[in-house]
Scaffold this motif. Structure first.
Motif, PDB file in Angstrom:
ATOM      1  N   HIS A  33       0.743  -1.297  -0.181  1.00  0.00           N
ATOM      2  CA  HIS A  33       0.024  -0.008  -0.039  1.00  0.00           C
ATOM      3  C   HIS A  33       1.064   1.260  -0.112  1.00  0.00           C
ATOM      4  O   HIS A  33       0.476   2.240  -0.832  1.00  0.00           O
ATOM      5  CB  HIS A  33      -0.708  -0.107   1.446  1.00  0.00           C
ATOM      6  CG  HIS A  33      -1.705   1.265   1.437  1.00  0.00           C
ATOM      7  ND1 HIS A  33      -2.730   1.668   0.665  1.00  0.00           N
ATOM      8  CD2 HIS A  33      -1.664   2.286   2.137  1.00  0.00           C
ATOM      9  CE1 HIS A  33      -3.260   2.639   0.876  1.00  0.00           C
ATOM     10  NE2 HIS A  33      -2.570   3.103   1.883  1.00  0.00           N
TER      11      HIS A  33
ATOM     12  N   ARG B 126       2.237   1.901  -3.299  1.00  0.00           N
ATOM     13  CA  ARG B 126       1.072   2.881  -4.373  1.00  0.00           C
ATOM     14  C   ARG B 126       1.070   4.132  -3.892  1.00  0.00           C
ATOM     15  O   ARG B 126       0.716   5.030  -4.680  1.00  0.00           O
ATOM     16  CB  ARG B 126       0.008   1.854  -4.232  1.00  0.00           C
ATOM     17  CG  ARG B 126      -0.138   0.577  -4.860  1.00  0.00           C
ATOM     18  CD  ARG B 126      -1.521   0.086  -4.732  1.00  0.00           C
ATOM     19  NE  ARG B 126      -1.510  -1.388  -4.895  1.00  0.00           N
ATOM     20  CZ  ARG B 126      -1.597  -2.380  -4.215  1.00  0.00           C
ATOM     21  NH1 ARG B 126      -1.573  -2.005  -2.894  1.00  0.00           N
ATOM     22  NH2 ARG B 126      -1.556  -3.753  -4.492  1.00  0.00           N
TER      23      ARG B 126
ATOM     24  N   HIS C  63     -13.830   4.999  -3.156  1.00  0.00           N
ATOM     25  CA  HIS C  63     -12.564   4.204  -3.465  1.00  0.00           C
ATOM     26  C   HIS C  63     -13.089   2.752  -3.887  1.00  0.00           C
ATOM     27  O   HIS C  63     -13.731   1.974  -3.095  1.00  0.00           O
ATOM     28  CB  HIS C  63     -11.586   4.167  -2.315  1.00  0.00           C
ATOM     29  CG  HIS C  63     -10.622   3.319  -2.444  1.00  0.00           C
ATOM     30  ND1 HIS C  63      -9.597   3.275  -3.542  1.00  0.00           N
ATOM     31  CD2 HIS C  63     -10.211   2.002  -1.923  1.00  0.00           C
ATOM     32  CE1 HIS C  63      -8.720   2.416  -3.649  1.00  0.00           C
ATOM     33  NE2 HIS C  63      -9.422   1.442  -2.400  1.00  0.00           N
ATOM     34  N   SER C  64     -12.760   2.492  -5.095  1.00  0.00           N
ATOM     35  CA  SER C  64     -13.110   1.038  -5.606  1.00  0.00           C
ATOM     36  C   SER C  64     -12.309   0.969  -6.869  1.00  0.00           C
ATOM     37  O   SER C  64     -11.706   1.890  -7.412  1.00  0.00           O
ATOM     38  CB  SER C  64     -14.551   1.102  -5.975  1.00  0.00           C
ATOM     39  OG  SER C  64     -15.006   1.963  -6.856  1.00  0.00           O
ATOM     40  N   TYR C  65     -12.267  -0.239  -7.262  1.00  0.00           N
ATOM     41  CA  TYR C  65     -11.499  -0.737  -8.203  1.00  0.00           C
ATOM     42  C   TYR C  65     -11.994  -0.125  -9.679  1.00  0.00           C
ATOM     43  O   TYR C  65     -11.217   0.093 -10.280  1.00  0.00           O
ATOM     44  CB  TYR C  65     -11.368  -2.180  -8.491  1.00  0.00           C
ATOM     45  CG  TYR C  65     -10.594  -2.777  -9.891  1.00  0.00           C
ATOM     46  CD1 TYR C  65      -9.367  -2.889  -9.725  1.00  0.00           C
ATOM     47  CD2 TYR C  65     -11.466  -3.400 -10.820  1.00  0.00           C
ATOM     48  CE1 TYR C  65      -8.721  -3.297 -10.743  1.00  0.00           C
ATOM     49  CE2 TYR C  65     -10.514  -3.546 -11.912  1.00  0.00           C
ATOM     50  CZ  TYR C  65      -9.250  -3.686 -11.643  1.00  0.00           C
ATOM     51  OH  TYR C  65      -8.537  -4.482 -12.927  1.00  0.00           O
ATOM     52  N   GLU C  66     -13.454   0.104  -9.860  1.00  0.00           N
ATOM     53  CA  GLU C  66     -13.867   0.620 -10.994  1.00  0.00           C
ATOM     54  C   GLU C  66     -13.625   2.096 -11.110  1.00  0.00           C
ATOM     55  O   GLU C  66     -13.478   2.454 -12.245  1.00  0.00           O
ATOM     56  CB  GLU C  66     -15.484   0.445 -10.903  1.00  0.00           C
ATOM     57  CG  GLU C  66     -15.805  -1.066 -11.317  1.00  0.00           C
ATOM     58  CD  GLU C  66     -15.854  -1.826  -9.961  1.00  0.00           C
ATOM     59  OE1 GLU C  66     -15.601  -1.196  -8.621  1.00  0.00           O
ATOM     60  OE2 GLU C  66     -16.073  -3.005  -9.877  1.00  0.00           O
TER      61      GLU C  66
ATOM     62  N   GLU D 169     -10.959   3.484 -10.038  1.00  0.00           N
ATOM     63  CA  GLU D 169      -9.470   3.969  -9.624  1.00  0.00           C
ATOM     64  C   GLU D 169      -8.706   4.640 -10.563  1.00  0.00           C
ATOM     65  O   GLU D 169      -8.052   5.638 -10.213  1.00  0.00           O
ATOM     66  CB  GLU D 169      -8.639   2.449  -9.574  1.00  0.00           C
ATOM     67  CG  GLU D 169      -7.032   2.536  -9.326  1.00  0.00           C
ATOM     68  CD  GLU D 169      -6.605   1.253  -9.099  1.00  0.00           C
ATOM     69  OE1 GLU D 169      -5.346   1.258  -8.630  1.00  0.00           O
ATOM     70  OE2 GLU D 169      -7.137   0.149  -9.332  1.00  0.00           O
ATOM     71  N   LYS D 170      -9.055   4.576 -11.978  1.00  0.00           N
ATOM     72  CA  LYS D 170      -8.498   5.497 -12.908  1.00  0.00           C
ATOM     73  C   LYS D 170      -9.058   6.919 -12.918  1.00  0.00           C
ATOM     74  O   LYS D 170      -8.216   7.566 -13.158  1.00  0.00           O
ATOM     75  CB  LYS D 170      -8.699   4.869 -14.432  1.00  0.00           C
ATOM     76  CG  LYS D 170      -7.997   3.572 -14.507  1.00  0.00           C
ATOM     77  CD  LYS D 170      -8.230   2.874 -15.913  1.00  0.00           C
ATOM     78  CE  LYS D 170      -7.474   1.562 -16.163  1.00  0.00           C
ATOM     79  NZ  LYS D 170      -7.466   0.969 -17.422  1.00  0.00           N
TER      80      LYS D 170
ATOM     81  N   LYS E  31      -7.357   1.016   2.343  1.00  0.00           N
ATOM     82  CA  LYS E  31      -6.245   1.016   1.451  1.00  0.00           C
ATOM     83  C   LYS E  31      -6.676   2.211   0.323  1.00  0.00           C
ATOM     84  O   LYS E  31      -6.050   1.864  -0.912  1.00  0.00           O
ATOM     85  CB  LYS E  31      -6.387  -0.403   0.553  1.00  0.00           C
ATOM     86  CG  LYS E  31      -6.365  -1.434   1.575  1.00  0.00           C
ATOM     87  CD  LYS E  31      -4.925  -1.622   2.187  1.00  0.00           C
ATOM     88  CE  LYS E  31      -4.476  -2.799   2.780  1.00  0.00           C
ATOM     89  NZ  LYS E  31      -3.220  -2.974   3.612  1.00  0.00           N
ATOM     90  N   ASP E  32      -7.126   2.939   0.544  1.00  0.00           N
ATOM     91  CA  ASP E  32      -7.338   4.154  -0.401  1.00  0.00           C
ATOM     92  C   ASP E  32      -6.245   5.005  -0.399  1.00  0.00           C
ATOM     93  O   ASP E  32      -6.064   6.016   0.163  1.00  0.00           O
ATOM     94  CB  ASP E  32      -8.602   5.276   0.189  1.00  0.00           C
ATOM     95  CG  ASP E  32      -9.004   6.111  -0.757  1.00  0.00           C
ATOM     96  OD1 ASP E  32      -8.502   6.128  -1.910  1.00  0.00           O
ATOM     97  OD2 ASP E  32      -9.848   7.018  -0.401  1.00  0.00           O
TER      98      ASP E  32
END
Length: 303
Positions: free
Chosen positions: A92, A95, A142-145, A147-148, A267-268
């Motif tokens: 983490h 990142r 905050h989510s995987y979708e 992220e970008k 994990k944000d």
């Protein structure tokens, strides 16, 4: 009656005359002085000889110790290992600092565009852009979708923050252009040292600073508002120096807070990067102002 005086008596009486006695004492003193000088010379010679001998031995000892030191295998990778931090938290942090590096590059581009091309010269526009992107990022979950999308918002936030440094950069260029690299190098050293201090601390010993730092930040905000009406140069300088100290404390606090949140499952990394980026930008801004003020004072003293 007449006394017979021999030649031996005459020689003996002559040897006891005042002049002869003075010359004899003088010769004795000279011989004694020569003996002392000879003794001192021989003593100094021996001391110098032994000192040279000791120096040569000491040099040999240093050479041998250096050879032993160079023969050792130093594991520099051990310096970057944090056994007290879990593997997931270490990933983490990678990142977080990768995003931080991206923010630094984008902010540099924004500052360059503002100073060289005059992009977004108005302070209100940069402030509105910075605040708007920060709120947009805050309310984007905050989510995987996302992220970008959140990384793009983070880049926009960094760009507007870099543009906001334009007026201070122009001031430093007018006073002395060398202030900018000096302030940036000083900020990098301060940020790195306090970050490593927080990372190497096994216990979250700096989390208690949160209340103190927030109180200090509140007092600084109130003093800056009061100084708008007072206009005190001394109060402004104190605000800069104390604010710099408070922001150094925030580097310690925010770093350990990020670790603590990551250990608890938060994990944000994008929002955690915002905390560290704001710390860096604020320290850089205050260092530039302090160096510019000191340079102006030096120029006034020369005149």
């Amino acid at each position: 009656m007449f006394t017979l005086v021999t030649s031996e008596d005459i020689a003996e009486s002559a040897s006891h005359t005042p002049i002869q006695r003075y010359q004899r004492d003088l010769n004795d003193q000279r011989s004694h002085s020569r003996g002392l000088i000879a003794g001192l010379w021989s003593r100094d010679f021996l001391n110098s000889f032994y000192s040279q001998l000791n120096r040569s031995s000491f040099r040999r000892l240093i050479v041998i110790s250096n050879m032993d030191f160079l023969d050792r295998n130093i594991n520099f990778d051990a310096l970057l290992k944090f056994s007290h931090i879990s593997h997931s938290t270490q990933q983490h942090l990678k990142r977080v600092y990768s995003s931080f590096s991206l923010c630094m590059l984008v902010a540099a581009a924004g500052a360059y565009a503002n100073v060289v091309f005059g992009f977004l010269q108005g302070n209100f526009l940069t402030f509105a852009g910075t605040l708007g992107t920060m709120l947009w990022l805050m309310f984007t979950p905050h989510s995987y979708e996302n992220e970008k999308k959140r990384l793009g918002i983070l880049a926009a936030f960094a760009f507007f923050s870099g543009c906001g440094l334009g007026p201070i950069l122009n001031l430093c260029i007018a006073v002395n252009p060398s202030i900018i690299p000096t302030a940036f190098l000083g900020t990098a050293v301060i940020f790195t040292c306090f970050t490593l201090s927080a990372l190497y601390s096994k216990s979250r010993s700096f989390l208690f600073l949160g209340g103190i730092l927030m109180s200090g930040l509140s007092l600084l905000t109130i003093s800056s508002l009061l100084n708008i009406f007072i206009g005190s140069v001394f109060l402004f300088k104190m605000h800069m120096y104390v604010g710099l100290l408070v922001m150094c404390g925030f580097v310690l606090f925010d770093t350990q807070l990020i670790i603590d949140k990551a250990e608890k499952g938060d994990k944000d990394y994008v929002w955690h990067c915002v905390d560290l980026f704001l710390d860096f930008i604020t320290i850089f801004r205050k260092l530039m102002i302090i160096l510019a003020m000191n340079e102006k004072d030096k120029k006034k003293e020369r005149k």
